[in-house]
Design a protein around this motif. Structure first.
Motif, short mmCIF file in Angstrom:
data_model
loop_
_atom_site.label_atom_id
_atom_site.label_comp_id
_atom_site.label_asym_id
_atom_site.label_seq_id
_atom_site.Cartn_x
_atom_site.Cartn_y
_atom_site.Cartn_z
N LEU A 49 0.83 -1.19 0.00
CA LEU A 49 0.00 0.00 0.00
C LEU A 49 0.88 1.25 0.00
CD1 LEU A 49 -2.58 -1.34 2.61
CD2 LEU A 49 -3.04 -0.95 0.18
N VAL A 50 0.26 2.40 0.13
CA VAL A 50 0.99 3.67 0.12
C VAL A 50 0.66 4.42 1.41
CG1 VAL A 50 1.34 5.85 -1.11
CG2 VAL A 50 0.84 3.76 -2.40
N ASP A 51 1.71 4.93 2.10
CA ASP A 51 1.45 5.63 3.34
C ASP A 51 1.18 7.11 3.11
OD1 ASP A 51 3.87 6.99 3.03
OD2 ASP A 51 4.91 5.87 4.60
N SER A 107 -7.38 2.69 4.48
CA SER A 107 -8.59 3.21 3.84
C SER A 107 -9.22 2.19 2.91
CB SER A 107 -8.24 4.47 3.03
OG SER A 107 -9.37 4.86 2.27
N LEU A 108 -10.54 2.16 2.94
CA LEU A 108 -11.33 1.33 2.02
C LEU A 108 -11.93 2.18 0.91
CD1 LEU A 108 -13.13 -0.82 4.73
CD2 LEU A 108 -11.32 -1.60 3.19
N ASP A 109 -11.48 3.42 0.80
CA ASP A 109 -12.04 4.37 -0.16
C ASP A 109 -10.92 5.03 -0.96
OD1 ASP A 109 -13.69 6.10 -1.56
OD2 ASP A 109 -14.07 7.43 0.16
N PRO A 110 -10.18 4.25 -1.77
CA PRO A 110 -9.05 4.82 -2.51
C PRO A 110 -9.45 5.89 -3.51
CG PRO A 110 -9.57 2.61 -3.31
CD PRO A 110 -10.37 2.81 -2.05
N GLU A 111 -10.72 5.92 -3.90
CA GLU A 111 -11.18 6.93 -4.85
C GLU A 111 -11.03 8.34 -4.27
OE1 GLU A 111 -15.36 8.14 -7.12
OE2 GLU A 111 -15.02 6.06 -6.49
N ARG A 112 -11.31 8.50 -2.99
CA ARG A 112 -11.22 9.81 -2.34
C ARG A 112 -10.01 9.93 -1.41
NH1 ARG A 112 -17.53 10.30 -0.46
NH2 ARG A 112 -16.90 8.36 0.58
N ASP A 113 -9.62 8.82 -0.85
CA ASP A 113 -8.58 8.86 0.18
C ASP A 113 -7.18 8.76 -0.42
OD1 ASP A 113 -10.49 9.20 2.08
OD2 ASP A 113 -10.45 7.13 2.81
N ALA A 138 -5.20 -3.06 -4.69
CA ALA A 138 -4.34 -3.27 -3.53
C ALA A 138 -5.14 -3.20 -2.24
CB ALA A 138 -3.21 -2.24 -3.53
N VAL A 139 -6.07 -2.25 -2.18
CA VAL A 139 -6.92 -2.12 -0.99
C VAL A 139 -7.79 -3.36 -0.82
CG1 VAL A 139 -8.89 -0.86 -0.04
CG2 VAL A 139 -6.91 0.39 -0.93
#
Length: 202
Positions: A49-51, A107-113, A138-139
């Motif tokens: 993931l990405v921090d 986060s489960l919302d990679p679209e916004r997060d 990845a999420v």
């Protein structure tokens, strides 16, 4: 609320996943009783993931430290901030030993997060928190590894504008220094109870 149903569903997954770790061994040491698990639970696993700084991280970057992991999203109106606040308080209650535990928000919302959004969010709960996001794939892979259920649903706000939210399970996971599952905490578990459990494992 919709998340309550998902909590019930994920509990079923959790019971099955814990089948491989049926035994708990409590030992006495100079610092008090400690708990060890026997066997292996089917919770946790590799992730990439990405921090919040934009750096790519994997589960291996946390080796040597305990992880307290919670999945959610920054637009969550109540459950996520409440649970992260409880985690923060539990670590405060833990005292110096809290340095051995990394609180991780995925986060489960990679679209916004974005990384920046996740970083700004976790700062509200303490400078020790690590916020992670990534591609949808990845999420989803990380969530699957942790037996986390989630789904996106759309709705219209008071002005009639379309928006969406995320239904998700609400369990925090304690992982050991090798990234293996050792305990979990249901939503609403008091901070003092979490801190006491952590003391037994550290």
């Amino acid at each position: 609320m919709r998340w309550r149903l998902l909590s019930i569903v994920v509990f079923g997954f959790l019971v099955g996943a814990l089948g491989g770790a049926a035994a708990l061994i409590i030992t006495q040491s100079a610092s008090g009783p400690q708990v060890k698990t026997s066997g292996k639970a089917l919770i946790g696993g590799p992730f990439t993931l990405v921090d919040q700084t934009g750096k790519t991280v994997t589960d291996k970057d946390f080796r040597g430290r305990y992880m307290l992991v919670f999945f959610g999203f920054t637009h969550c109106p109540d459950v996520c901030p409440a649970e992260l606040q409880i985690m923060s308080q539990a670590l405060t209650d833990l005292g110096p030993k809290a340095s051995e535990v990394v609180p991780v928000f995925i986060s489960l919302d990679p679209e916004r997060d974005t990384p920046a959004a996740v970083g700004a969010y976790v700062k509200n709960f303490g400078d020790k928190f690590v916020g992670l996001t990534g591609s949808p794939e990845a999420v989803a892979a990380a969530a699957k590894a942790y037996r986390v259920t989630f789904s996106k649903f759309e709705y219209k706000d008071n002005s009639g504008k379309s928006d969406y939210s995320i239904d998700h399970s609400t369990i925090a996971y304690l992982m050991d220094k090798n990234g293996e599952y050792i305990a979990h905490f249901s939503y609403g578990t008091p901070a003092a109870e979490i801190a006491e459990t952590l003391r037994r494992y550290l």
